[in-house]
Design an enzyme around this catalytic site. Structure first.
Site, PDB file in Angstrom:
ATOM      1  N   LYS A  18     -40.265  43.412  18.720  1.00 18.63           N
ATOM      2  CA  LYS A  18     -41.492  42.885  18.135  1.00 18.63           C
ATOM      3  C   LYS A  18     -41.341  41.381  17.930  1.00 18.63           C
ATOM      4  O   LYS A  18     -40.390  40.921  17.287  1.00 18.63           O
ATOM      5  CB  LYS A  18     -41.767  43.569  16.794  1.00 18.63           C
ATOM      6  CG  LYS A  18     -43.084  43.145  16.158  1.00 18.63           C
ATOM      7  CD  LYS A  18     -43.361  43.920  14.895  1.00 18.63           C
ATOM      8  CE  LYS A  18     -42.718  43.343  13.679  1.00 18.63           C
ATOM      9  NZ  LYS A  18     -43.198  42.012  13.274  1.00 18.63           N
TER      10      LYS A  18
ATOM     11  N   ASP B 272     -46.871  40.876  17.605  1.00 17.54           N
ATOM     12  CA  ASP B 272     -47.387  41.172  16.248  1.00 17.54           C
ATOM     13  C   ASP B 272     -47.948  39.886  15.642  1.00 17.54           C
ATOM     14  O   ASP B 272     -47.333  39.275  14.778  1.00 17.54           O
ATOM     15  CB  ASP B 272     -46.221  41.736  15.415  1.00 17.54           C
ATOM     16  CG  ASP B 272     -46.576  41.980  13.958  1.00 17.54           C
ATOM     17  OD1 ASP B 272     -47.760  42.201  13.651  1.00 17.54           O
ATOM     18  OD2 ASP B 272     -45.651  41.949  13.123  1.00 17.54           O
TER      19      ASP B 272
ATOM     20  N   LYS C 209     -51.216  39.858  14.533  1.00 15.59           N
ATOM     21  CA  LYS C 209     -52.211  40.326  13.546  1.00 15.59           C
ATOM     22  C   LYS C 209     -53.478  39.476  13.585  1.00 15.59           C
ATOM     23  O   LYS C 209     -53.874  38.863  12.583  1.00 15.59           O
ATOM     24  CB  LYS C 209     -51.623  40.291  12.138  1.00 15.59           C
ATOM     25  CG  LYS C 209     -50.381  41.148  11.948  1.00 15.59           C
ATOM     26  CD  LYS C 209     -49.947  41.166  10.495  1.00 15.59           C
ATOM     27  CE  LYS C 209     -48.709  41.988  10.259  1.00 15.59           C
ATOM     28  NZ  LYS C 209     -47.472  41.418  10.843  1.00 15.59           N
TER      29      LYS C 209
ATOM     30  N   ASP D 173     -60.138  37.294  13.111  1.00 15.76           N
ATOM     31  CA  ASP D 173     -61.015  36.137  13.307  1.00 15.76           C
ATOM     32  C   ASP D 173     -62.359  36.677  13.800  1.00 15.76           C
ATOM     33  O   ASP D 173     -62.553  37.903  13.857  1.00 15.76           O
ATOM     34  CB  ASP D 173     -60.365  35.186  14.339  1.00 15.76           C
ATOM     35  CG  ASP D 173     -60.754  33.731  14.124  1.00 15.76           C
ATOM     36  OD1 ASP D 173     -61.953  33.469  13.858  1.00 15.76           O
ATOM     37  OD2 ASP D 173     -59.883  32.847  14.245  1.00 15.76           O
TER      38      ASP D 173
ATOM     39  N   THR E 183     -47.591  46.510   4.256  1.00 14.16           N
ATOM     40  CA  THR E 183     -46.621  47.319   3.505  1.00 14.16           C
ATOM     41  C   THR E 183     -46.057  46.570   2.293  1.00 14.16           C
ATOM     42  O   THR E 183     -45.400  47.167   1.451  1.00 14.16           O
ATOM     43  CB  THR E 183     -45.460  47.757   4.428  1.00 14.16           C
ATOM     44  OG1 THR E 183     -45.106  46.657   5.277  1.00 14.16           O
ATOM     45  CG2 THR E 183     -45.855  48.910   5.290  1.00 14.16           C
TER      46      THR E 183
ATOM     47  N   ARG F 125     -35.088  43.327   8.966  1.00 15.15           N
ATOM     48  CA  ARG F 125     -33.875  42.893   8.283  1.00 15.15           C
ATOM     49  C   ARG F 125     -32.748  43.918   8.204  1.00 15.15           C
ATOM     50  O   ARG F 125     -31.580  43.519   8.341  1.00 15.15           O
ATOM     51  CB  ARG F 125     -34.250  42.351   6.889  1.00 15.15           C
ATOM     52  CG  ARG F 125     -34.942  41.004   6.994  1.00 15.15           C
ATOM     53  CD  ARG F 125     -35.718  40.637   5.739  1.00 15.15           C
ATOM     54  NE  ARG F 125     -36.912  41.461   5.608  1.00 15.15           N
ATOM     55  CZ  ARG F 125     -37.829  41.306   4.661  1.00 15.15           C
ATOM     56  NH1 ARG F 125     -37.676  40.357   3.754  1.00 15.15           N
ATOM     57  NH2 ARG F 125     -38.887  42.093   4.627  1.00 15.15           N
TER      58      ARG F 125
HETATM   59  O1  C5P Z   1     -37.479  43.019   7.756  1.00 11.87           O
HETATM   60  P1  C5P Z   1     -38.458  44.160   7.693  1.00 11.87           P
HETATM   61  O2  C5P Z   1     -37.865  45.491   8.161  1.00 11.87           O
HETATM   62  O3  C5P Z   1     -39.151  44.276   6.365  1.00 11.87           O
HETATM   63  O4  C5P Z   1     -39.551  43.763   8.801  1.00 11.87           O
HETATM   64  C1  C5P Z   1     -40.765  44.425   8.951  1.00 11.87           C
HETATM   65  C2  C5P Z   1     -41.534  43.745  10.030  1.00 11.87           C
HETATM   66  O5  C5P Z   1     -42.798  44.389  10.208  1.00 11.87           O
HETATM   67  C3  C5P Z   1     -41.834  42.271   9.785  1.00 11.87           C
HETATM   68  O6  C5P Z   1     -41.742  41.610  11.029  1.00 11.87           O
HETATM   69  C4  C5P Z   1     -43.267  42.257   9.290  1.00 11.87           C
HETATM   70  O7  C5P Z   1     -43.929  41.079   9.684  1.00 11.87           O
HETATM   71  C5  C5P Z   1     -43.854  43.462  10.004  1.00 11.87           C
HETATM   72  N1  C5P Z   1     -44.986  44.119   9.351  1.00 11.87           N
HETATM   73  C6  C5P Z   1     -44.920  44.642   8.078  1.00 11.87           C
HETATM   74  N2  C5P Z   1     -46.017  45.256   7.512  1.00 11.87           N
HETATM   75  C7  C5P Z   1     -47.149  45.368   8.212  1.00 11.87           C
HETATM   76  C8  C5P Z   1     -47.214  44.863   9.513  1.00 11.87           C
HETATM   77  C9  C5P Z   1     -46.093  44.258  10.062  1.00 11.87           C
HETATM   78  O8  C5P Z   1     -43.877  44.564   7.451  1.00 11.87           O
HETATM   79  N3  C5P Z   1     -48.184  46.008   7.687  1.00 11.87           N
END
Ligand code: C5P
Length: 237
Positions: free
Chosen positions: A31, A58, A60, A63, A122, A213
């Protein structure tokens, strides 16, 4: 395919390349989000696509319909496997995204990317969402946005693992559910608030898991990814 997708939330293509080289063959795709894309643009997307990697772009998009259509058309020309918009942009915007992906893919004689919509980030807590003026409980708002995305012809949604059940109850079984917010026992939550384990999210019916992460900040990202894959019983890329 392997449902585990890894978020390349790093600042440079070199750092991203170290991750993709270590993780290729273990995970299902990569991603690329606003951090790496803003710093380095589409060339790294093209590099991964040329290597045969599945890329989830990603960005998002949120617009007016015409602008989002142009952005989704550009993503389709890049050859990404999945692209997303915010469901809060509304039905007209999501329909424009769908049509742009289909039109551009037909013009290039390729398959369109999956076009999915973010429901409620999230990282949101109920109080945080309420402060934006949305008075509904988070599950109700997620259900409403998922149904709007489905009505607009999109392929699925991004939602927290805690909302999989309600989306499955409301939407078509083929409607994809992509879940970030994946955390194992002992993982730092960071800014995520509505989380579950990878195995828990898959058992609940997630189509794809997005993990950042817990893998990319691990001392050995490949080992961390393999551990998740083994826990989920989903070996193979
Ligand atoms: O580091 P972590 O596991 O929290 O990363 C989650 C990834 O998913 C990040 O790149 C974040 O931008 C993305 N994301 C998210 N929640 C969403 C959509 C995308 O955490 N609703």
């Amino acid at each position: 395919m392997q449902p585990l997708l890894v978020a390349l939330d790093v600042d440079t293509p070199d750092a991203a390349r170290r991750l993709t080289d270590a993780l290729r063959g273990v995970v299902g795709g990569f991603k690329i989000g606003s951090r790496l894309f803003t710093a380095h643009g589409p060339s790294f997307v093209e590099e991964l696509v040329a290597q045969g990697d599945r890329v989830f772009l990603d960005l998002k998009f949120h617009d007016i319909p015409n602008t989002v259509a142009g952005a989704v058309a550009a993503a389709t020309r890049l050859g990404v496997w999945m692209v997303n918009v915010h469901a809060a942009g509304g039905v007209e915007m999501m329909r424009a995204a769908r049509e742009a992906a289909d039109r551009e893919a037909a013009a290039g004689m390729t398959s369109p990317p999956m076009v999915i919509a973010v429901t409620v980030l999230t990282s949101f807590t109920p109080a945080g969402l309420a402060r934006t003026g949305i008075d509904s409980p988070i599950p109700d708002h997620v259900r409403r946005l998922a149904l709007l995305a489905q009505e607009s012809g999109l392929d699925g949604v991004v939602a927290s693992p805690q909302e999989i059940d309600l989306i499955k109850g409301a939407c078509d079984p083929r409607f994809a559910i992509v879940t970030p917010g994946i955390r194992g026992a002992g993982d730092a939550m960071g800014d995520q608030n509505r989380t579950a384990s990878a195995a828990g999210a898959l058992a609940a019916g997630a189509s794809y898991l997005v993990v950042g992460r817990p893998i990319i900040a691990a001392p050995d990202p490949r080992a961390a990814a393999l551990k998740i894959v083994e826990e989920c019983g989903t070996q193979g890329s």
